[in-house]
Design a protein around this motif. Sequence first.
Motif, PDB file in Angstrom:
ATOM      1  N   VAL A  85      69.611   3.914  44.552  1.00  0.00           N
ATOM      2  CA  VAL A  85      69.972   2.128  43.833  1.00  0.00           C
ATOM      3  C   VAL A  85      68.848   1.758  43.816  1.00  0.00           C
ATOM      4  O   VAL A  85      67.626   2.496  45.239  1.00  0.00           O
ATOM      5  CB  VAL A  85      70.930   1.696  44.924  1.00  0.00           C
ATOM      6  CG1 VAL A  85      71.020   0.775  43.884  1.00  0.00           C
ATOM      7  CG2 VAL A  85      72.089   3.017  44.690  1.00  0.00           C
ATOM      8  N   PHE A  86      68.516   1.448  43.139  1.00  0.00           N
ATOM      9  CA  PHE A  86      67.097   0.603  42.792  1.00  0.00           C
ATOM     10  C   PHE A  86      66.751  -0.784  43.535  1.00  0.00           C
ATOM     11  O   PHE A  86      67.277  -1.656  42.473  1.00  0.00           O
ATOM     12  CB  PHE A  86      66.466   0.938  41.405  1.00  0.00           C
ATOM     13  CG  PHE A  86      65.468   0.107  40.975  1.00  0.00           C
ATOM     14  CD1 PHE A  86      63.894   1.081  41.674  1.00  0.00           C
ATOM     15  CD2 PHE A  86      65.043  -1.429  40.292  1.00  0.00           C
ATOM     16  CE1 PHE A  86      63.232   0.096  41.203  1.00  0.00           C
ATOM     17  CE2 PHE A  86      64.011  -1.544  40.130  1.00  0.00           C
ATOM     18  CZ  PHE A  86      62.824  -1.098  40.595  1.00  0.00           C
ATOM     19  N   ARG A  87      66.142  -1.049  44.054  1.00  0.00           N
ATOM     20  CA  ARG A  87      65.638  -2.509  44.518  1.00  0.00           C
ATOM     21  C   ARG A  87      67.386  -3.503  45.276  1.00  0.00           C
ATOM     22  O   ARG A  87      67.117  -4.487  45.144  1.00  0.00           O
ATOM     23  CB  ARG A  87      65.808  -3.607  43.884  1.00  0.00           C
ATOM     24  CG  ARG A  87      63.644  -2.325  43.748  1.00  0.00           C
ATOM     25  CD  ARG A  87      62.459  -3.634  42.956  1.00  0.00           C
ATOM     26  NE  ARG A  87      61.893  -4.138  44.256  1.00  0.00           N
ATOM     27  CZ  ARG A  87      61.403  -5.090  44.065  1.00  0.00           C
ATOM     28  NH1 ARG A  87      60.351  -5.121  43.272  1.00  0.00           N
ATOM     29  NH2 ARG A  87      60.417  -5.810  45.217  1.00  0.00           N
ATOM     30  N   ALA A  88      68.390  -2.850  45.861  1.00  0.00           N
ATOM     31  CA  ALA A  88      69.635  -3.924  45.575  1.00  0.00           C
ATOM     32  C   ALA A  88      70.048  -4.377  46.065  1.00  0.00           C
ATOM     33  O   ALA A  88      70.548  -5.687  47.072  1.00  0.00           O
ATOM     34  CB  ALA A  88      70.591  -2.736  46.973  1.00  0.00           C
ATOM     35  N   ASP A  89      68.407  -4.861  47.601  1.00  0.00           N
ATOM     36  CA  ASP A  89      68.128  -5.934  48.976  1.00  0.00           C
ATOM     37  C   ASP A  89      67.642  -7.158  48.079  1.00  0.00           C
ATOM     38  O   ASP A  89      67.479  -8.255  48.282  1.00  0.00           O
ATOM     39  CB  ASP A  89      67.335  -5.553  49.240  1.00  0.00           C
ATOM     40  CG  ASP A  89      66.153  -5.105  48.429  1.00  0.00           C
ATOM     41  OD1 ASP A  89      66.098  -4.591  47.877  1.00  0.00           O
ATOM     42  OD2 ASP A  89      65.112  -5.185  49.618  1.00  0.00           O
ATOM     43  N   GLU A  90      67.281  -6.531  46.455  1.00  0.00           N
ATOM     44  CA  GLU A  90      66.733  -8.227  46.154  1.00  0.00           C
ATOM     45  C   GLU A  90      67.645  -8.824  44.822  1.00  0.00           C
ATOM     46  O   GLU A  90      67.894 -10.025  44.653  1.00  0.00           O
ATOM     47  CB  GLU A  90      65.368  -7.986  44.787  1.00  0.00           C
ATOM     48  CG  GLU A  90      64.274  -7.145  45.409  1.00  0.00           C
ATOM     49  CD  GLU A  90      64.004  -7.861  45.614  1.00  0.00           C
ATOM     50  OE1 GLU A  90      63.743  -9.541  45.149  1.00  0.00           O
ATOM     51  OE2 GLU A  90      62.314  -8.193  46.930  1.00  0.00           O
ATOM     52  N   ASN A  91      68.981  -7.825  44.851  1.00  0.00           N
ATOM     53  CA  ASN A  91      69.649  -8.581  44.026  1.00  0.00           C
ATOM     54  C   ASN A  91      70.725  -8.982  44.435  1.00  0.00           C
ATOM     55  O   ASN A  91      71.370 -10.388  44.633  1.00  0.00           O
ATOM     56  CB  ASN A  91      70.841  -6.991  43.068  1.00  0.00           C
ATOM     57  CG  ASN A  91      69.969  -6.650  42.472  1.00  0.00           C
ATOM     58  OD1 ASN A  91      69.698  -4.875  42.208  1.00  0.00           O
ATOM     59  ND2 ASN A  91      70.194  -7.480  41.453  1.00  0.00           N
TER      60      ASN A  91
END
Length: 340
Positions: free
Chosen positions: A71-77
């Motif tokens: 999963v890509f950059r979930a923390d940014e979402n």
Amino acid sequence: MEQIDWKNLSFGYRRTDYNVRCYYRDGKWGEIELCSEETIPLHMAATCLHYGQEAFEGLKAYRCPDGKVRVFRADENAARLQSTCQGIMMPEIPTEMFIEMVEKVVRLNERFIPPYESGATLYIRPLLIGTTAQVGVHPSEEYLFLIFVTPVGPYFKGGFACNDYVIIREYDRSAPLGTGIYKVGGNYAASLRANKMAHDLGYACEFYLDAKEKKYIDECGAANFFGIKDNTYVTPESTSILPSVTNKSLMQLAEDLGMKVERRQIPVEELSTFEEAGACGTAAVISPINKIDDLEEKKSYVIAKDGKPGPVSAKLYQKLINIQYGIEEDVHGWTRVVID
């Protein structure tokens, strides 16, 4: 399970096995719940229906050539959703809870993750709504946060190919000090008429100028704009643009490639000076721009040479998807392995 034609998937909704939910009651978030229902029990006076207390996100899970799912950059979402919560008076989703729910829903629906090289991905849609029944204009006291997933194909049918845009001056997507910087449904409702106008005229999407002066580039439909010239990546600075996780990533990758990055106001006339340009976002990744027509001013800004994506856009696109698929080293720590 029905056989899915992974290579010919549209960008649309398809039922999967499970979604995950969490309720906010009495001032705190409850336990994460597993659900197989597609519907939500909702009071007709819920604040999300009447006063727009609704926010969502979009990210993807990728089945990679090494067999892992990332999963890509979930923390940014999670961070962007927290910003939206602050903006429209909703309780914030803790980053740890957001990521836990993302990982759980991906694992639960593993059989719907498209195979590598199919061109399809598993789209992840977090949704937060106010559920209190009331007719006065004030924030809800109770909320539902849920995440569902669905396998999707490319946002634009041609995938990484050039598209034509048209400047629509009659409508604005958002106001300079409004909700443009938040991912709320109202911004998309405001874009529907302009989007239909663009499609009816034969264009892939509408192109917005700033709402205040109609002098500067704002967004390409629901995506951020970027332009390339003189080894510089240029993207608009505006108080009405949704900060794109994809655009933020591309800016970093441009710097990694030795390019200069500028975030600033871009006068519409500057379109004629770009060597390449594109729209970027989670759904489309990068959609290179062929031309942008300004029908009112009777101008056409042709950007792509021979109607093909430019070399810098192609390099950025390939670098980004290589990181998302675990092919290239993830030096910035953007991806999370959800299924090993």
